[in-house]
Design a protein around this motif. Structure first.
Motif, PDB file in Angstrom:
ATOM      1  N   ASN A 216     -31.683  55.487   7.725  1.00  0.00           N
ATOM      2  CA  ASN A 216     -32.758  54.921   6.804  1.00  0.00           C
ATOM      3  C   ASN A 216     -32.035  53.987   5.848  1.00  0.00           C
ATOM      4  O   ASN A 216     -32.994  53.089   5.472  1.00  0.00           O
ATOM      5  CB  ASN A 216     -33.266  56.103   6.048  1.00  0.00           C
ATOM      6  CG  ASN A 216     -34.068  56.920   7.043  1.00  0.00           C
ATOM      7  OD1 ASN A 216     -34.516  56.496   7.965  1.00  0.00           O
ATOM      8  ND2 ASN A 216     -34.388  58.018   6.571  1.00  0.00           N
ATOM      9  N   GLU A 217     -30.821  53.887   5.379  1.00  0.00           N
ATOM     10  CA  GLU A 217     -30.149  53.530   4.318  1.00  0.00           C
ATOM     11  C   GLU A 217     -28.991  52.184   4.590  1.00  0.00           C
ATOM     12  O   GLU A 217     -28.772  51.553   3.703  1.00  0.00           O
ATOM     13  CB  GLU A 217     -29.722  54.356   3.238  1.00  0.00           C
ATOM     14  CG  GLU A 217     -30.628  55.121   2.768  1.00  0.00           C
ATOM     15  CD  GLU A 217     -31.845  54.643   1.881  1.00  0.00           C
ATOM     16  OE1 GLU A 217     -31.712  53.502   1.314  1.00  0.00           O
ATOM     17  OE2 GLU A 217     -32.918  55.269   1.958  1.00  0.00           O
ATOM     18  N   TRP A 218     -28.691  52.169   5.976  1.00  0.00           N
ATOM     19  CA  TRP A 218     -27.440  51.491   6.375  1.00  0.00           C
ATOM     20  C   TRP A 218     -28.045  50.794   7.514  1.00  0.00           C
ATOM     21  O   TRP A 218     -28.552  51.515   8.518  1.00  0.00           O
ATOM     22  CB  TRP A 218     -26.252  52.412   6.375  1.00  0.00           C
ATOM     23  CG  TRP A 218     -24.925  51.700   6.469  1.00  0.00           C
ATOM     24  CD1 TRP A 218     -24.829  50.326   6.414  1.00  0.00           C
ATOM     25  CD2 TRP A 218     -23.801  52.546   6.722  1.00  0.00           C
ATOM     26  NE1 TRP A 218     -23.340  50.395   6.656  1.00  0.00           N
ATOM     27  CE2 TRP A 218     -22.793  51.599   6.798  1.00  0.00           C
ATOM     28  CE3 TRP A 218     -23.500  53.781   6.628  1.00  0.00           C
ATOM     29  CZ2 TRP A 218     -21.303  52.166   6.804  1.00  0.00           C
ATOM     30  CZ3 TRP A 218     -22.228  54.217   6.893  1.00  0.00           C
ATOM     31  CH2 TRP A 218     -21.232  53.295   6.797  1.00  0.00           C
ATOM     32  N   GLU A 219     -27.343  49.678   7.550  1.00  0.00           N
ATOM     33  CA  GLU A 219     -27.815  48.707   8.955  1.00  0.00           C
ATOM     34  C   GLU A 219     -26.240  48.306   9.298  1.00  0.00           C
ATOM     35  O   GLU A 219     -25.202  48.091   8.532  1.00  0.00           O
ATOM     36  CB  GLU A 219     -28.588  47.441   8.570  1.00  0.00           C
ATOM     37  CG  GLU A 219     -29.907  47.836   8.767  1.00  0.00           C
ATOM     38  CD  GLU A 219     -30.677  48.583   9.719  1.00  0.00           C
ATOM     39  OE1 GLU A 219     -30.173  48.232  10.935  1.00  0.00           O
ATOM     40  OE2 GLU A 219     -31.351  49.337   9.783  1.00  0.00           O
ATOM     41  N   GLY A 220     -25.864  47.996  10.657  1.00  0.00           N
ATOM     42  CA  GLY A 220     -24.685  47.214  11.286  1.00  0.00           C
ATOM     43  C   GLY A 220     -23.838  48.272  12.176  1.00  0.00           C
ATOM     44  O   GLY A 220     -24.132  49.318  12.128  1.00  0.00           O
ATOM     45  N   LYS A 221     -22.801  47.612  12.696  1.00  0.00           N
ATOM     46  CA  LYS A 221     -21.874  48.105  13.376  1.00  0.00           C
ATOM     47  C   LYS A 221     -21.204  49.302  12.716  1.00  0.00           C
ATOM     48  O   LYS A 221     -20.827  50.359  13.163  1.00  0.00           O
ATOM     49  CB  LYS A 221     -21.199  46.922  14.111  1.00  0.00           C
ATOM     50  CG  LYS A 221     -20.139  47.579  15.059  1.00  0.00           C
ATOM     51  CD  LYS A 221     -20.740  47.843  16.174  1.00  0.00           C
ATOM     52  CE  LYS A 221     -19.483  48.359  17.266  1.00  0.00           C
ATOM     53  NZ  LYS A 221     -20.012  49.140  18.263  1.00  0.00           N
ATOM     54  N   ALA A 222     -20.782  49.166  11.360  1.00  0.00           N
ATOM     55  CA  ALA A 222     -20.239  49.887  10.801  1.00  0.00           C
ATOM     56  C   ALA A 222     -20.697  51.164  10.358  1.00  0.00           C
ATOM     57  O   ALA A 222     -20.218  52.247  10.810  1.00  0.00           O
ATOM     58  CB  ALA A 222     -19.811  49.585   9.257  1.00  0.00           C
ATOM     59  N   ARG A 223     -22.136  51.292  10.492  1.00  0.00           N
ATOM     60  CA  ARG A 223     -22.991  52.446  10.449  1.00  0.00           C
ATOM     61  C   ARG A 223     -22.980  53.353  11.767  1.00  0.00           C
ATOM     62  O   ARG A 223     -22.650  54.322  11.706  1.00  0.00           O
ATOM     63  CB  ARG A 223     -24.469  52.161  10.060  1.00  0.00           C
ATOM     64  CG  ARG A 223     -25.230  53.254  10.110  1.00  0.00           C
ATOM     65  CD  ARG A 223     -26.855  53.319  10.408  1.00  0.00           C
ATOM     66  NE  ARG A 223     -26.952  52.404  11.627  1.00  0.00           N
ATOM     67  CZ  ARG A 223     -28.073  52.146  11.919  1.00  0.00           C
ATOM     68  NH1 ARG A 223     -29.016  51.929  11.017  1.00  0.00           N
ATOM     69  NH2 ARG A 223     -28.405  51.572  13.088  1.00  0.00           N
TER      70      ARG A 223
ATOM     71  N   GLU B  17     -21.169  71.153  12.749  1.00  0.00           N
ATOM     72  CA  GLU B  17     -21.845  70.146  13.794  1.00  0.00           C
ATOM     73  C   GLU B  17     -23.327  69.487  13.770  1.00  0.00           C
ATOM     74  O   GLU B  17     -23.422  68.417  14.442  1.00  0.00           O
ATOM     75  CB  GLU B  17     -21.533  71.004  15.385  1.00  0.00           C
ATOM     76  CG  GLU B  17     -20.190  71.018  15.668  1.00  0.00           C
ATOM     77  CD  GLU B  17     -20.238  71.877  17.136  1.00  0.00           C
ATOM     78  OE1 GLU B  17     -21.003  72.446  17.508  1.00  0.00           O
ATOM     79  OE2 GLU B  17     -19.035  71.864  17.476  1.00  0.00           O
ATOM     80  N   ASP B  18     -23.870  70.164  12.902  1.00  0.00           N
ATOM     81  CA  ASP B  18     -25.086  69.547  12.676  1.00  0.00           C
ATOM     82  C   ASP B  18     -25.105  68.385  11.400  1.00  0.00           C
ATOM     83  O   ASP B  18     -24.931  68.493  10.211  1.00  0.00           O
ATOM     84  CB  ASP B  18     -26.210  70.798  12.135  1.00  0.00           C
ATOM     85  CG  ASP B  18     -27.573  69.982  11.835  1.00  0.00           C
ATOM     86  OD1 ASP B  18     -27.734  68.847  12.110  1.00  0.00           O
ATOM     87  OD2 ASP B  18     -28.151  70.817  11.113  1.00  0.00           O
ATOM     88  N   ILE B  19     -25.143  66.997  11.946  1.00  0.00           N
ATOM     89  CA  ILE B  19     -24.837  66.038  11.182  1.00  0.00           C
ATOM     90  C   ILE B  19     -26.277  65.482  10.860  1.00  0.00           C
ATOM     91  O   ILE B  19     -26.085  64.074  10.508  1.00  0.00           O
ATOM     92  CB  ILE B  19     -23.836  64.964  11.671  1.00  0.00           C
ATOM     93  CG1 ILE B  19     -24.171  64.662  12.915  1.00  0.00           C
ATOM     94  CG2 ILE B  19     -22.459  65.855  11.636  1.00  0.00           C
ATOM     95  CD1 ILE B  19     -23.271  63.257  13.311  1.00  0.00           C
ATOM     96  N   SER B  20     -27.335  65.948  11.365  1.00  0.00           N
ATOM     97  CA  SER B  20     -28.711  65.219  11.399  1.00  0.00           C
ATOM     98  C   SER B  20     -29.087  64.892  10.273  1.00  0.00           C
ATOM     99  O   SER B  20     -29.765  63.460   9.978  1.00  0.00           O
ATOM    100  CB  SER B  20     -29.731  66.308  11.856  1.00  0.00           C
ATOM    101  OG  SER B  20     -29.910  67.320  11.304  1.00  0.00           O
ATOM    102  N   GLY B  21     -28.829  65.515   8.884  1.00  0.00           N
ATOM    103  CA  GLY B  21     -28.968  65.010   7.534  1.00  0.00           C
ATOM    104  C   GLY B  21     -28.500  63.781   7.070  1.00  0.00           C
ATOM    105  O   GLY B  21     -29.203  62.836   6.728  1.00  0.00           O
ATOM    106  N   ILE B  22     -27.196  63.687   7.562  1.00  0.00           N
ATOM    107  CA  ILE B  22     -26.344  62.425   7.244  1.00  0.00           C
ATOM    108  C   ILE B  22     -26.698  61.407   8.090  1.00  0.00           C
ATOM    109  O   ILE B  22     -26.656  60.086   7.500  1.00  0.00           O
ATOM    110  CB  ILE B  22     -24.934  62.985   7.332  1.00  0.00           C
ATOM    111  CG1 ILE B  22     -24.258  64.089   6.194  1.00  0.00           C
ATOM    112  CG2 ILE B  22     -23.990  61.641   7.106  1.00  0.00           C
ATOM    113  CD1 ILE B  22     -23.078  64.601   6.562  1.00  0.00           C
ATOM    114  N   GLN B  23     -26.904  61.599   9.232  1.00  0.00           N
ATOM    115  CA  GLN B  23     -27.249  60.502  10.436  1.00  0.00           C
ATOM    116  C   GLN B  23     -28.442  59.957   9.852  1.00  0.00           C
ATOM    117  O   GLN B  23     -28.680  58.849  10.041  1.00  0.00           O
ATOM    118  CB  GLN B  23     -27.231  61.026  11.766  1.00  0.00           C
ATOM    119  CG  GLN B  23     -27.606  60.186  12.735  1.00  0.00           C
ATOM    120  CD  GLN B  23     -27.424  60.776  14.122  1.00  0.00           C
ATOM    121  OE1 GLN B  23     -27.140  61.788  14.556  1.00  0.00           O
ATOM    122  NE2 GLN B  23     -27.870  59.892  15.055  1.00  0.00           N
ATOM    123  N   THR B  24     -29.735  60.824   9.517  1.00  0.00           N
ATOM    124  CA  THR B  24     -31.039  60.145   8.982  1.00  0.00           C
ATOM    125  C   THR B  24     -30.691  59.266   7.868  1.00  0.00           C
ATOM    126  O   THR B  24     -31.321  58.422   7.979  1.00  0.00           O
ATOM    127  CB  THR B  24     -31.939  61.365   8.864  1.00  0.00           C
ATOM    128  OG1 THR B  24     -31.928  62.113  10.166  1.00  0.00           O
ATOM    129  CG2 THR B  24     -33.179  60.883   8.443  1.00  0.00           C
TER     130      THR B  24
END
Length: 101
Positions: free
Chosen positions: A47-54, A36-43
């Motif tokens: 930091n590296e992706w923009e947009g609605k898909a992100r 349940e800890d997705i903080s690393g992936i989320q960060t």
């Protein structure tokens, strides 16, 4: 290890409860927490992706990780039921194994 006189039905009933508790606390709770800890992936995504898909990806990942955590809980309940069933069957077998004269 308990002495044979400490057993209730040819097995230690309190040991079964402790076994289940250990499985939950030592393995399932930790696995659930990590899934349940997705903080690393989320960060990284933020930091590296923009947009609605992100945003959709992060939202879907949160839902999926929570679902997997819920499945751990459901599987633990099934495991408890199965082990308790087995324990009850062993107790019944022990009671009927040798009849008194």
């Amino acid at each position: 290890m308990p002495a044979i006189g400490d057993f209730e039905y040819g097995f230690e009933a309190s040991g079964v409860e402790q076994y289940l508790s250990d499985i939950k606390s030592e393995y399932l709770d930790k696995a659930k927490e990590r899934v349940e800890d997705i903080s690393g992936i989320q960060t990284c995504c933020e930091n590296e992706w923009e947009g609605k898909a992100r945003d959709n990806f992060i939202s879907n990942l949160q839902k999926d990780s929570q679902h997997v955590g819920e499945q751990f809980d459901a599987l633990y309940s099934i495991l408890c039921s199965e082990i308790n069933s087995l324990q009850a069957a062993m107790a019944n077998k022990d009671e009927a194994l040798i009849e008194a004269d």
